[in-house]
Write a protein that holds these residues in place. Sequence first.
Motif, mmCIF file in Angstrom:
data_model
loop_
_atom_site.group_PDB
_atom_site.id
_atom_site.type_symbol
_atom_site.label_atom_id
_atom_site.label_comp_id
_atom_site.label_asym_id
_atom_site.label_seq_id
_atom_site.Cartn_x
_atom_site.Cartn_y
_atom_site.Cartn_z
ATOM 1 N N MET A 1 -7.645 -0.962 -10.575
ATOM 2 C CA MET A 1 -6.477 -0.418 -10.591
ATOM 3 C C MET A 1 -5.500 -1.238 -10.089
ATOM 4 O O MET A 1 -5.698 -1.851 -9.024
ATOM 5 C CB MET A 1 -6.568 1.013 -9.878
ATOM 6 N N ALA A 2 -4.497 -1.550 -10.611
ATOM 7 C CA ALA A 2 -3.412 -2.397 -10.421
ATOM 8 C C ALA A 2 -2.517 -1.800 -9.231
ATOM 9 O O ALA A 2 -2.056 -2.670 -8.317
ATOM 10 C CB ALA A 2 -2.365 -2.883 -11.486
ATOM 11 N N LEU A 3 -2.118 -0.470 -9.099
ATOM 12 C CA LEU A 3 -1.303 0.071 -8.111
ATOM 13 C C LEU A 3 -1.981 0.721 -7.013
ATOM 14 O O LEU A 3 -3.051 1.693 -7.159
ATOM 15 C CB LEU A 3 -0.366 1.097 -8.896
ATOM 16 N N VAL A 4 -2.029 0.278 -5.799
ATOM 17 C CA VAL A 4 -2.398 0.746 -4.526
ATOM 18 C C VAL A 4 -1.323 1.097 -3.589
ATOM 19 O O VAL A 4 -0.500 0.306 -3.217
ATOM 20 C CB VAL A 4 -3.395 -0.069 -3.915
ATOM 21 N N PHE A 5 -1.327 2.351 -2.865
ATOM 22 C CA PHE A 5 -0.506 2.857 -1.783
ATOM 23 C C PHE A 5 -1.172 2.816 -0.869
ATOM 24 O O PHE A 5 -2.297 3.163 -0.518
ATOM 25 C CB PHE A 5 -0.175 4.221 -2.000
ATOM 26 N N THR A 6 -0.495 2.171 0.511
ATOM 27 C CA THR A 6 -1.289 2.037 1.854
ATOM 28 C C THR A 6 -0.576 2.664 2.822
ATOM 29 O O THR A 6 0.561 2.827 3.019
ATOM 30 C CB THR A 6 -1.435 0.508 1.886
ATOM 31 N N VAL A 7 -1.219 3.429 3.546
ATOM 32 C CA VAL A 7 -0.997 3.842 4.945
ATOM 33 C C VAL A 7 -1.285 3.473 6.133
ATOM 34 O O VAL A 7 -2.438 2.924 6.195
ATOM 35 C CB VAL A 7 -1.248 5.431 5.110
ATOM 36 N N GLN A 8 -0.477 2.915 6.994
ATOM 37 C CA GLN A 8 -0.935 2.446 8.372
ATOM 38 C C GLN A 8 -0.474 3.273 9.393
ATOM 39 O O GLN A 8 0.671 3.748 9.431
ATOM 40 C CB GLN A 8 -0.184 0.698 8.568
ATOM 41 N N ALA A 9 -1.399 3.417 10.578
ATOM 42 C CA ALA A 9 -0.880 4.383 11.494
ATOM 43 C C ALA A 9 -1.649 3.880 12.896
ATOM 44 O O ALA A 9 -2.495 3.211 12.793
ATOM 45 C CB ALA A 9 -1.203 5.917 11.337
ATOM 46 N N ASP A 10 -1.220 4.189 13.931
ATOM 47 C CA ASP A 10 -1.934 4.090 15.317
ATOM 48 C C ASP A 10 -3.145 4.989 15.559
ATOM 49 O O ASP A 10 -3.961 4.377 16.534
ATOM 50 C CB ASP A 10 -0.765 4.364 16.490
ATOM 51 N N SER A 11 -3.403 6.068 14.861
ATOM 52 C CA SER A 11 -4.591 6.783 15.096
ATOM 53 C C SER A 11 -5.196 7.241 13.739
ATOM 54 O O SER A 11 -4.653 7.344 12.585
ATOM 55 C CB SER A 11 -4.337 7.974 15.951
ATOM 56 N N PRO A 12 -6.431 7.427 14.006
ATOM 57 C CA PRO A 12 -7.247 8.059 12.473
ATOM 58 C C PRO A 12 -6.529 9.344 12.121
ATOM 59 O O PRO A 12 -6.573 9.615 11.005
ATOM 60 C CB PRO A 12 -8.652 7.930 13.070
ATOM 61 N N GLU A 13 -6.167 10.168 12.982
ATOM 62 C CA GLU A 13 -5.504 11.358 12.615
ATOM 63 C C GLU A 13 -4.444 11.158 12.168
ATOM 64 O O GLU A 13 -4.121 12.009 11.142
ATOM 65 C CB GLU A 13 -5.449 12.287 13.939
ATOM 66 N N GLU A 14 -3.490 10.531 12.659
ATOM 67 C CA GLU A 14 -2.007 10.316 11.993
ATOM 68 C C GLU A 14 -2.474 9.598 10.533
ATOM 69 O O GLU A 14 -1.589 9.915 9.717
ATOM 70 C CB GLU A 14 -1.154 9.467 12.899
ATOM 71 N N CYS A 15 -3.045 8.974 10.728
ATOM 72 C CA CYS A 15 -3.595 8.120 9.198
ATOM 73 C C CYS A 15 -4.116 9.025 8.077
ATOM 74 O O CYS A 15 -3.511 9.146 7.024
ATOM 75 C CB CYS A 15 -4.431 7.037 9.198
ATOM 76 N N ALA A 16 -4.859 9.879 8.381
ATOM 77 C CA ALA A 16 -5.463 10.823 7.860
ATOM 78 C C ALA A 16 -4.368 11.972 6.996
ATOM 79 O O ALA A 16 -4.313 12.244 6.010
ATOM 80 C CB ALA A 16 -6.442 11.516 8.200
ATOM 81 N N ALA A 17 -3.582 12.198 8.097
ATOM 82 C CA ALA A 17 -2.538 13.205 7.660
ATOM 83 C C ALA A 17 -1.666 12.620 6.901
ATOM 84 O O ALA A 17 -1.031 13.568 5.983
ATOM 85 C CB ALA A 17 -1.814 13.698 9.113
ATOM 86 N N GLN A 18 -1.044 11.407 6.973
ATOM 87 C CA GLN A 18 -0.173 10.719 6.148
ATOM 88 C C GLN A 18 -0.711 10.429 4.623
ATOM 89 O O GLN A 18 -0.072 10.608 3.822
ATOM 90 C CB GLN A 18 0.497 9.592 6.829
ATOM 91 N N LEU A 19 -1.996 10.391 4.804
ATOM 92 C CA LEU A 19 -2.679 9.861 3.425
ATOM 93 C C LEU A 19 -2.718 11.026 2.817
ATOM 94 O O LEU A 19 -2.491 11.210 1.397
ATOM 95 C CB LEU A 19 -4.088 9.477 3.810
ATOM 96 N N SER A 20 -2.968 12.241 3.349
ATOM 97 C CA SER A 20 -3.129 13.645 2.650
ATOM 98 C C SER A 20 -1.603 13.868 2.238
ATOM 99 O O SER A 20 -1.607 14.297 0.944
ATOM 100 C CB SER A 20 -3.539 14.448 3.575
ATOM 101 N N ARG A 21 -0.621 13.581 2.869
ATOM 102 C CA ARG A 21 0.705 13.849 2.506
ATOM 103 C C ARG A 21 0.986 13.142 1.348
ATOM 104 O O ARG A 21 1.800 13.810 0.212
ATOM 105 C CB ARG A 21 1.756 13.856 3.460
ATOM 106 N N LEU A 22 0.686 11.822 1.348
ATOM 107 C CA LEU A 22 1.063 10.806 0.174
ATOM 108 C C LEU A 22 0.421 11.339 -0.990
ATOM 109 O O LEU A 22 1.104 11.258 -1.923
ATOM 110 C CB LEU A 22 0.625 9.311 0.529
ATOM 111 N N CYS A 23 -0.833 11.587 -0.803
ATOM 112 C CA CYS A 23 -1.502 12.233 -2.068
ATOM 113 C C CYS A 23 -0.858 13.451 -2.765
ATOM 114 O O CYS A 23 -0.750 13.531 -3.915
ATOM 115 C CB CYS A 23 -3.186 12.418 -1.686
ATOM 116 N N ALA A 24 -0.551 14.309 -1.688
ATOM 117 C CA ALA A 24 0.083 15.570 -2.324
ATOM 118 C C ALA A 24 1.579 15.554 -2.840
ATOM 119 O O ALA A 24 1.659 15.957 -4.019
ATOM 120 C CB ALA A 24 0.262 16.625 -1.069
#
Length: 60
Positions: A1-24
């Motif tokens: 897959m050529a297209l990849v979106f990346t989330v970076q955060a200071d905590s695993p909880e914040e990272c997971a929340a923003q990943l979920s938001r991005l996917c939605a």
Amino acid sequence: MALVFTVQADSPEECAAQLSRLCAVLGLSPSLRPTCSTGTGRWIARAVPKAKAPAEEGRG
């Protein structure tokens, strides 16, 4: 897959929340759950576009 979106955060909880938001919001699928980035101490996660059904690609 050529297209990849990346989330970076200071905590695993914040990272997971923003990943979920991005996917939605963009209709993506997680491809890498939150993991600690070696050397940076930051958490990263990735998502990719959902695979299209054959009919959507003109093959069905």
